[in-house]
Scaffold this motif. Structure first.
Motif, mmCIF file in Angstrom:
data_model
loop_
_atom_site.group_PDB
_atom_site.id
_atom_site.type_symbol
_atom_site.label_atom_id
_atom_site.label_comp_id
_atom_site.label_asym_id
_atom_site.label_seq_id
_atom_site.Cartn_x
_atom_site.Cartn_y
_atom_site.Cartn_z
ATOM 1 N N VAL A 115 0.702 -1.146 0.042
ATOM 2 C CA VAL A 115 -0.029 -0.232 -0.027
ATOM 3 C C VAL A 115 1.025 1.302 0.143
ATOM 4 N N PRO A 116 0.742 2.152 -1.053
ATOM 5 C CA PRO A 116 1.637 3.231 -1.026
ATOM 6 C C PRO A 116 1.736 4.026 0.245
ATOM 7 N N ARG A 117 2.885 4.546 0.781
ATOM 8 C CA ARG A 117 3.181 5.304 1.781
ATOM 9 C C ARG A 117 2.208 6.514 1.990
ATOM 10 N N ALA A 118 1.849 7.142 0.688
ATOM 11 C CA ALA A 118 1.018 8.245 0.624
ATOM 12 C C ALA A 118 -0.190 8.050 1.194
ATOM 13 N N GLN A 119 -0.825 6.743 1.155
ATOM 14 C CA GLN A 119 -2.125 6.643 1.535
ATOM 15 C C GLN A 119 -2.042 6.842 3.242
ATOM 16 N N ARG A 120 -0.807 6.108 3.827
ATOM 17 C CA ARG A 120 -0.759 6.338 5.263
ATOM 18 C C ARG A 120 -0.528 7.579 5.786
ATOM 19 N N GLU A 121 0.195 8.547 4.914
ATOM 20 C CA GLU A 121 0.539 9.784 5.307
ATOM 21 C C GLU A 121 -0.849 10.623 5.432
ATOM 22 N N ALA A 122 -1.571 10.276 4.198
ATOM 23 C CA ALA A 122 -2.991 10.960 4.179
ATOM 24 C C ALA A 122 -3.641 10.674 5.417
ATOM 25 N N ALA A 123 -3.647 9.380 5.800
ATOM 26 C CA ALA A 123 -4.661 9.000 7.131
ATOM 27 C C ALA A 123 -4.303 9.620 8.409
ATOM 28 N N VAL A 124 -2.780 9.948 8.609
ATOM 29 C CA VAL A 124 -2.290 10.461 9.722
ATOM 30 C C VAL A 124 -2.729 11.992 9.562
ATOM 31 N N ALA A 125 -2.544 12.679 8.427
ATOM 32 C CA ALA A 125 -3.164 14.051 8.208
ATOM 33 C C ALA A 125 -4.638 14.211 8.682
ATOM 34 N N LEU A 126 -5.112 13.007 8.750
ATOM 35 C CA LEU A 126 -6.866 12.962 8.938
ATOM 36 C C LEU A 126 -6.956 12.696 10.180
ATOM 37 N N ASN A 127 -5.782 12.756 11.109
ATOM 38 C CA ASN A 127 -5.703 12.573 12.877
ATOM 39 C C ASN A 127 -6.261 11.022 13.074
ATOM 40 N N MET A 128 -6.149 10.083 12.102
ATOM 41 C CA MET A 128 -6.537 8.685 12.291
ATOM 42 C C MET A 128 -5.593 8.155 13.526
ATOM 43 N N THR A 129 -6.244 7.345 13.999
ATOM 44 C CA THR A 129 -5.220 6.446 14.987
ATOM 45 C C THR A 129 -4.705 5.223 14.192
ATOM 46 N N PRO A 130 -3.868 4.517 14.550
ATOM 47 C CA PRO A 130 -3.005 3.574 14.024
ATOM 48 C C PRO A 130 -4.217 2.374 13.606
ATOM 49 N N LEU A 131 -4.952 2.189 14.520
ATOM 50 C CA LEU A 131 -6.123 1.205 14.141
ATOM 51 C C LEU A 131 -7.014 1.615 13.154
ATOM 52 N N ARG A 221 -12.213 0.036 -8.565
ATOM 53 C CA ARG A 221 -11.057 -0.513 -9.517
ATOM 54 C C ARG A 221 -11.591 -1.468 -10.064
ATOM 55 N N ARG A 222 -10.792 -1.968 -11.365
ATOM 56 C CA ARG A 222 -11.072 -3.199 -11.916
ATOM 57 C C ARG A 222 -10.145 -4.355 -11.155
ATOM 58 N N PRO A 223 -10.597 -5.529 -11.269
ATOM 59 C CA PRO A 223 -9.735 -6.333 -10.565
ATOM 60 C C PRO A 223 -8.403 -6.792 -11.156
ATOM 61 N N GLY A 224 -7.354 -6.590 -10.547
ATOM 62 C CA GLY A 224 -6.053 -6.940 -10.913
ATOM 63 C C GLY A 224 -5.406 -5.568 -11.154
ATOM 64 N N THR A 225 -6.140 -4.371 -10.800
ATOM 65 C CA THR A 225 -5.481 -2.974 -11.020
ATOM 66 C C THR A 225 -5.004 -2.647 -9.609
ATOM 67 N N GLY A 226 -3.696 -2.647 -9.445
ATOM 68 C CA GLY A 226 -2.910 -2.223 -8.104
ATOM 69 C C GLY A 226 -3.267 -0.939 -7.430
ATOM 70 N N SER A 227 -3.042 -0.833 -6.463
ATOM 71 C CA SER A 227 -3.135 0.640 -5.869
ATOM 72 C C SER A 227 -2.164 1.429 -6.150
ATOM 73 N N LEU A 228 -0.853 0.794 -6.365
ATOM 74 C CA LEU A 228 0.312 1.715 -6.920
ATOM 75 C C LEU A 228 0.189 2.217 -8.244
ATOM 76 N N LEU A 229 -0.403 1.458 -9.121
ATOM 77 C CA LEU A 229 -0.346 1.901 -10.437
ATOM 78 C C LEU A 229 -1.464 2.889 -10.450
ATOM 79 N N ARG A 230 -2.576 2.706 -9.964
ATOM 80 C CA ARG A 230 -3.600 3.785 -9.873
ATOM 81 C C ARG A 230 -3.108 4.800 -9.434
ATOM 82 N N SER A 231 -2.070 5.106 -7.846
ATOM 83 C CA SER A 231 -1.584 6.055 -7.467
ATOM 84 C C SER A 231 -0.623 6.961 -8.470
#
Length: 240
Positions: A115-131, A221-231
């Motif tokens: 999962v792209p790191r940018a997705q995690r960073e966006a979640a942190v920016a939204l003040n989400m807990t690790p869980l 997404r379509r099946p088989g399309t990875g999040s990294l490629l979409r990103s």
């Protein structure tokens, strides 16, 4: 072949019982493997070295030892330590769950890391807990990538269920082996087994493909399309 089919039909209740036992071993073993896959896979990503080390030790032990030996240990050796016999089907389910759970943990670990790191960073920016990050952002994307390798492991598990014959479980293999010995029709018996296991594998493949399409659709997404490629494609579109 006609004589064997007559015997097969006459003993259809035994064959159906054996098929049901095989399905039970597959479903219960897969359920246990799935739980262990997430428990061990996520533990391997834990910040604490002790947790990661314990997870890796368990995974490498069950990946590095034979499923045959694990099955025999649970059925023949474990009762001597406990002082009472274990149900053979229970032993089979536990052996399948431990073995394939170890392999599945690597699927979970790899998919979560993908999962792209940018997705995690966006979640942190939204003040989400690790869980919350894991439940709402990471796992929904990783799950789509986990399904194809999980499907392969599930098919492998189905093909290993004939090992239950070695510990006297009345599964499909055991029933068909009994019919083979009774009739002497070796070719017909094993050909029937091949067809029946193929049908089981095909049905499971169909279900897993449907699950993959459903999971991908929920993410748009379509099946088989990875999040990294979409990103990457989204980034290019933004730059353009």
């Amino acid at each position: 072949m006609g004589d064997f089919l007559d015997v097969l039909l006459d003993n259809r209740s035994d064959v159906l019982d054996g098929l049901w036992t095989t399905i039970q071993a597959t479903v219960y073993g897969a359920a246990l493997a799935l739980v262990l896959s997430f428990a061990l896979g996520l533990s391997a990503l834990h910040r604490l070295l002790l947790v990661r080390g314990l997870s890796r030790t368990v995974v490498e032990f069950f990946r590095g030892t034979s499923l045959y030996i694990q099955l025999f240990w649970l059925y023949y050796a474990m009762p001597q330590l406990l002082g009472y016999e274990l149900d053979p089907l229970f032993c089979g389910v536990v052996a399948f769950g431990l073995n394939y759970g170890a392999y599945g943990s690597e699927v979970v670990r790899g998919a979560v890391n993908a999962v792209p790191r940018a997705q995690r960073e966006a979640a942190v920016a939204l003040n989400m807990t690790p869980l919350q990050q894991m439940r709402r952002v990471v796992l929904p994307q990783a799950w789509v990538q986990m399904i194809p390798p999980f499907a392969n492991l599930l098919i492998q598990l189905v093909k290993c269920t004939p090992l239950l014959w070695l510990i006297s479980v009345a599964d499909l293999m055991t029933v068909m082996e009994g019919l083979r010995k009774r009739t002497g029709d070796t070719v017909e018996a094993y050909l029937t087994l091949l067809v029946m296991y193929f049908v089981l594998a095909a049905a499971l493949t169909f279900l897993m493909n449907a699950l993959e399409r459903s999971a991908a659709a929920r993410l748009g997404r379509r099946p088989g399309t990875g999040s990294l490629l979409r990103s990457r494609s989204t980034t290019k579109a933004g730059v353009a």
